[in-house]
Design a protein around this motif. Structure first.
Motif, PDB file in Angstrom:
ATOM      1  N   ASN A   1      -1.474   1.914   2.224  1.00 59.96           N
ATOM      2  CA  ASN A   1      -2.210   0.823   1.515  1.00 59.96           C
ATOM      3  C   ASN A   1      -2.802   0.170   3.312  1.00 59.96           C
ATOM      4  OD1 ASN A   1      -2.468   2.208  -0.931  1.00 59.96           O
ATOM      5  ND2 ASN A   1      -0.281   1.031  -1.056  1.00 59.96           N
ATOM      6  N   ARG A   2      -3.517   0.359   3.559  1.00 62.44           N
ATOM      7  CA  ARG A   2      -4.091  -0.566   4.841  1.00 62.44           C
ATOM      8  C   ARG A   2      -5.515  -1.174   4.112  1.00 62.44           C
ATOM      9  NH1 ARG A   2      -3.096   4.481   9.204  1.00 62.44           N
ATOM     10  NH2 ARG A   2      -1.339   5.227   9.092  1.00 62.44           N
ATOM     11  N   ARG A   3      -5.284  -2.121   4.808  1.00 64.34           N
ATOM     12  CA  ARG A   3      -6.346  -3.195   4.138  1.00 64.34           C
ATOM     13  C   ARG A   3      -7.318  -2.789   4.920  1.00 64.34           C
ATOM     14  NH1 ARG A   3      -3.559  -8.909   3.735  1.00 64.34           N
ATOM     15  NH2 ARG A   3      -2.335  -7.711   5.667  1.00 64.34           N
ATOM     16  N   SER A   4      -7.514  -2.258   6.201  1.00 72.54           N
ATOM     17  CA  SER A   4      -8.476  -2.455   7.430  1.00 72.54           C
ATOM     18  C   SER A   4      -9.048  -0.944   6.983  1.00 72.54           C
ATOM     19  CB  SER A   4      -8.104  -2.265   9.009  1.00 72.54           C
ATOM     20  OG  SER A   4      -7.159  -1.326   9.038  1.00 72.54           O
TER      21      SER A   4
ATOM     22  N   ASP B   1      -3.137  -4.045  10.357  1.00 70.56           N
ATOM     23  CA  ASP B   1      -2.185  -4.119   8.955  1.00 70.56           C
ATOM     24  C   ASP B   1      -0.739  -3.579   9.804  1.00 70.56           C
ATOM     25  OD1 ASP B   1      -4.324  -2.934   6.775  1.00 70.56           O
ATOM     26  OD2 ASP B   1      -4.513  -1.723   7.873  1.00 70.56           O
TER      27      ASP B   1
END
Length: 453
Positions: free
Chosen positions: A276-279, A444
């Motif tokens: 779950n990498r926000r970028s 991240d």
């Protein structure tokens, strides 16, 4: 209690017949020979034969020659008490294998029955356990012969010499019939037809008689003579233990110095892989999940090849190491994690006459690994020699359909045509591209680090 230094001591050497002025043998009168009392015409009439006193001398010489083969005096330091069965620096799975090997060897020493086969790389503890078995039997007053396989063949060859104290037939028979035989380093002997035949005769005799035998080897069973391999694979007679520990002789933490560098990636597992990498965009997240799931599926059942492609820092190496770590944890495969440029350096170093491991052995160690992770393919020096070695290795694994994981940052068009055609063979290989930005050093990774702090 003072421990004997080696095999049980020989009985005192019998004194030969003495000449004039000494105590004569009552049978031969000191000559060492007698004439049989047989009638004229008998084959032995007038023939001098050795006296019994001479036979005792020859028997002592034969026993001395036989026990001199055993190298236990030099191996006296190896016992069960000083064997480290659970080194703290090794993975749990490897510790469990060592503990099982230690317990099996102790049990065999207490009650030698059947065969015990110890396999594994150089310096993993095979010889220590084998010598400990022989030493314990000797301590208990039981006969045991410990011999390195090339030394045994040298002893047999020397028995053909005119000055040998014992005939070849007699020596070979003693080895075949000894109550407990420990053969160390099977496979390191010369592969001449004579040597192969003597080895087969020895093992076949002990196999048919089910005589207690301990064998150590760093050779793969599939590389051995088929006749010998079939006997070593008999589960009704042979207990085989493959020791997965690295070379203990290389230092306190030997796992760091071997060809496989999986121990350096001990923290890289599927549960520690950041998904779950926000970028990332929704499409990139979907791609990352699919690749992670494909890698996990491969780890649970390694079949064919898995190729992970993508730029630096996207997670290829993490997933590749996670596959190997999962295999090690579940004890289903002896996985090797090898960085391609390092592998080529190892091969070059193996050409050095001072190298403890010959080139062929080093190459086969990787070529035939049950599971191979080949990391950073494409970053190596592209010399003709390097290309040839990589072709030989990967072509073998492709033809044998051996489980292989390859990571590469090269574009498909930059890969050698011979390799590209194999990588994109959908019947044997699955290729996954990680189409995401680098995680290493990105926002991240920094956010996750701050969260931990």
């Amino acid at each position: 209690m003072i421990r004997p230094a080696g095999p049980p001591p020989l009985p005192p050497r019998p004194q030969g017949p003495q000449g004039p002025g000494g105590n004569h043998c009552p049978i031969c009168g000191g000559t060492g020979f007698i004439l049989k009392d047989v009638p004229l015409g008998h084959p032995d009439f007038g023939k001098a034969i050795p006296c019994k006193c001479k036979e005792e001398e020859r028997q002592w010489r034969r026993l001395n020659a036989f026990q001199s083969m055993s190298n236990l005096e030099a191996m006296a330091r190896f016992n069960f008490d000083n064997f480290i069965a659970e080194p703290s620096w090794l993975p749990l799975q490897t510790q469990q294998v060592l503990r099982r090997a230690h317990e099996s060897a102790r049990h065999f020493a207490a009650m030698p029955e059947g065969w015990l086969l110890l396999t594994g790389t150089y310096g993993c503890g095979k010889t220590h356990l084998a010598a400990a078995i022989a030493n314990q039997r000797v301590d208990q007053g039981q006969p045991a012969v410990f011999v390195v396989m090339p030394d045994l063949l040298d002893h047999l060859r020397s028995a053909f010499g005119p000055n040998s104290e014992v005939t070849y037939d007699r020596l070979f028979e003693q080895v075949r019939e000894t109550k407990l035989l420990v053969l160390d380093d099977l496979g390191t002997q010369s592969s001449t037809p004579w040597a192969q035949e003597k080895l087969f005769q020895l093992l076949n005799h002990r196999y048919n008689g089910q005589l207690p035998t301990v064998i150590t080897t760093n050779q793969r069973l599939e590389d051995m003579d088929q006749r010998i391999r079939s006997r070593l694979m008999d589960i009704n007679l042979v207990e085989r233990i493959h020791i997965t520990a690295p070379d203990f002789r290389s230092g306190a933490n030997p796992s760091q110095g071997e060809l496989s560098t999986l121990s350096l990636h001990h923290a890289q597992h599927f549960h520690s892989f950041e998904i779950n990498r926000r970028s990332l965009s929704a499409e990139e997240l979907s791609n990352l999940r699919r690749v992670r799931d494909a890698a996990l599926s491969f780890a649970e059942e390694p079949l064919g090849w898995l190729v992970l492609m993508g730029t630096h820092g996207v997670g290829k190496t993490h997933l590749a190491a996670a596959i190997a770590n999962l295999q090690r944890e579940q004890g289903r495969n002896d996985a090797m994690f090898v960085v391609v440029p390092d592998f080529l350096d190892y091969l070059r170093g193996a050409f050095n006459p001072q190298s403890p491991i010959p080139y062929d052995r080093r190459f086969d160690e990787v070529k035939k690994a049950p599971l191979l992770v080949f990391d950073d393919l494409g970053t190596e020096s592209a010399t003709p020699w390097a290309k040839e070695k990589l072709f030989q290795l990967l072509n073998y694994r492709y033809s044998a359909n051996l489980p292989t994981v390859i990571t590469t940052s090269a574009e498909p068009g930059e890969i050698e045509p011979w390799l590209r055609t194999r990588m994109f063979d959908v019947d044997r290989c699955q290729v996954w591209a990680l189409k995401v930005a680098s995680y290493r050093g990105g926002a991240d990774q920094q956010a996750r680090r701050k969260g931990k702090n």
